[in-house]
Design an enzyme around this catalytic site. Structure first.
Site, PDB file in Angstrom:
ATOM      1  N   TYR A   1       0.764  -1.343  -0.018  1.00 14.36           N
ATOM      2  CA  TYR A   1       0.025   0.023   0.146  1.00 14.36           C
ATOM      3  C   TYR A   1       0.895   1.277  -0.165  1.00 14.36           C
ATOM      4  CZ  TYR A   1      -4.449  -2.261   1.012  1.00 14.36           C
ATOM      5  OH  TYR A   1      -5.625  -3.267   0.930  1.00 14.36           O
TER       6      TYR A   1
ATOM      7  N   LYS B   1       3.924 -15.626   4.074  1.00  9.37           N
ATOM      8  CA  LYS B   1       4.250 -16.173   2.718  1.00  9.37           C
ATOM      9  C   LYS B   1       5.503 -16.404   2.437  1.00  9.37           C
ATOM     10  CE  LYS B   1       2.563 -17.599  -1.386  1.00  9.37           C
ATOM     11  NZ  LYS B   1       1.485 -18.856  -1.839  1.00  9.37           N
TER      12      LYS B   1
ATOM     13  N   ASP C   1      -2.278 -18.563   2.068  1.00  6.93           N
ATOM     14  CA  ASP C   1      -3.253 -19.115   1.278  1.00  6.93           C
ATOM     15  C   ASP C   1      -3.748 -20.266   1.769  1.00  6.93           C
ATOM     16  OD1 ASP C   1      -0.948 -20.520   1.027  1.00  6.93           O
ATOM     17  OD2 ASP C   1      -0.876 -21.113  -1.024  1.00  6.93           O
TER      18      ASP C   1
ATOM     19  N   ASP D   1      -6.000  -7.145   4.491  1.00  2.00           N
ATOM     20  CA  ASP D   1      -7.287  -6.779   3.731  1.00  2.00           C
ATOM     21  C   ASP D   1      -8.276  -7.690   3.144  1.00  2.00           C
ATOM     22  OD1 ASP D   1      -8.765  -4.764   2.320  1.00  2.00           O
ATOM     23  OD2 ASP D   1      -7.845  -5.337   0.574  1.00  2.00           O
TER      24      ASP D   1
ATOM     25  N   ASP E   1     -12.000  -9.339   4.698  1.00  2.00           N
ATOM     26  CA  ASP E   1     -13.088  -9.560   4.268  1.00  2.00           C
ATOM     27  C   ASP E   1     -13.642 -10.907   4.134  1.00  2.00           C
ATOM     28  OD1 ASP E   1     -13.384  -6.803   3.828  1.00  2.00           O
ATOM     29  OD2 ASP E   1     -14.176  -6.970   1.748  1.00  2.00           O
TER      30      ASP E   1
END
Ligand code: NAD
Ligand code: IPM
Ligand code: MN
Length: 365
Positions: free
Chosen positions: A147, A197, A229, A253, A257
């Site tokens: 970001y 990751k 993942d 993020d 959600d």
């Protein structure tokens, strides 16, 4: 003398004003109960602010936020089509929200994914998976990573348009969010899921090295490492294995959600964005242009953000608990909102304002 707090209120776009109105009702009910004064200072912020003032984060709004004890922010953002009427750099996400996060270095984003057992039927997951409810605290690093990394775009030697965005973290940024996460795990069940990751990203390799170092200071907290993942699948199959989860900005993020999906709606997702000197509070979701102005938005996320503000910025933990109890009570009395619907056939669907009224009444006793 009773306490008094100044709150900058940024209603935002889409459903922002509708759900903010309900959050303010609940704040007023808390004020009436306690005698605490909340001085609410409304200011423009977001896409509508851009159309009205020429800036998505006007100077007066900055000045007001600078002076406030805390900031209560509704979602911002325009529909895909409306966004095109604003230059890319000034669209409210890039032109207001990220600058707000940067201005106050609100690095610690708490996103509770919480569904008490008696509301488990709102989850789309099988009853056998969610009975007992869901209670996860996702902690998202909010001012680093992709970001805020450097960007470059242009045309390459073959005449193709290209873009480069960099995922940047330094060890101080990583360490400070990990301390927040370890402390939260220590306060809760003493288990911290580290989401990473490191099989691909060097940023995660550094992140995990800092996890190992920081863990030395929290020997009572067990760390479990999960690759991001696989974490997405594990959250769907067995969310109850998680308690506190910590992750970098972009992973947070997306997984938060997903958290809204586990609960049954993003409308159940409040959040706290904590900085060292200033914090702000907002729903995790967006401005929901698809339902704006219809009176059907769920204000739970915004009212829950008020509860987080009372607890984390003003030290009013008991009043925060009163708000959570009030919301549970409204569901318990048989009411629900349109986004959640009535999966068990026992609830009456009520509108945004009616939900806010009922929560405010319940807060009043
Ligand atoms: P969204 O989160 O606005 O909506 C996704 C879905 O969830 C929609 O179907 C919406 O109706 C539903 N939903 C969200 N909140 C709800 C609520 N309180 N009650 C009932 N239903 C609710 O995501 P989107 O449509 O992808 O994004 C819309 C805009 O919001 C975009 O401009 C995006 O950039 C912006 N956005 C802003 C924030 C923020 O201000 N922090 C967060 C996310 C997205
Ligand atoms: C969120 C939003 C923002 C993010 C956007 C609107 C910049 O999706 O708060 O989750 O990606 O952080
Ligand atoms: Mn998001």
């Amino acid at each position: 003398m009773t306490a008094s707090y100044t709150i900058a209120v940024l209603e935002g776009d889409g459903i922002g004003p509708e759900i903010t109105r309900e959050a303010v009702k609940v704040l007023n009910a808390v004020a009436a109960r306690t005698g605490v004064t909340f001085d609410l200072q409304f200011a423009p912020f977001g896409g509508q602010a851009y159309f009205d003032t020429g800036s998505a984060f006007p100077e007066e709004t900055k000045a007001l936020c600078d002076k406030a004890d805390a900031i209560l922010k509704g979602p911002i953002g325009l529909s895909h089509e409306a966004s095109k009427r604003i230059p890319v750099e000034e669209q409210p996400e890039r032109g207001a929200l990220l600058p707000l996060r940067r201005r106050y270095t609100t690095y610690a984003n708490f996103r509770p994914v919480y569904l008490p057992p008696e509301l488990a039927h709102f989850s789309p997951l099988k009853p056998s998976v969610v009975e007992g409810g869901i209670d996860i605290m996702m902690i998202r690093e909010l001012v680093g990573g992709l970001y805020f990394g450097s960007k470059e775009q242009g045309v390459d030697e073959q005449g193709r348009r290209f873009v480069k965005e960099t995922l940047e973290y330094d060890e101080d940024q990583i360490r400070r969010i990990l301390h927040v996460a370890f402390a939260e795990a220590r306060r809760r069940k003493k288990v911290l899921h580290n989401i990473h990751k490191s099989n691909v990203l060097m940023s995660s390799v550094l992140w995990n090295a800092i996890v190992e170092e920081t863990a030395q200071e929290y020997p009572d907290v067990e760390v479990r490492h999960v690759i991001v993942d696989a974490a997405a699948t594990a959250l769907c199959l067995n969310p109850r294995q998680f308690d506190v989860m910590v992750m970098e900005n972009m992973f947070g993020d997306i997984l938060s959600d997903l958290g809204g999906g586990l609960l049954g709606s993003l409308g159940l997702m409040p959040s706290a964005c904590i900085g060292e000197r200033k914090s702000y509070y907002e729903p995790s979701h967006g401005s929901a242009p698809d339902i704006a102005g219809k009176g059907v938005a769920n204000p739970y996320s915004m009212i829950g953000s008020v509860a987080l503000m009372l607890e984390k910025s003003f030290g009013l933990a008991e009043e925060a608990a009163v708000i959570w109890d009030a919301m549970r009570r409204v569901f318990g009395e048989g009411y629900t909102t349109a986004d959640l619907g009535d999966p068990d056939g026992k609830h009456a669907v009520i509108e945004t304002a009616a939900f806010g009224d009922k929560v405010a009444e319940a807060v009043n006793g």
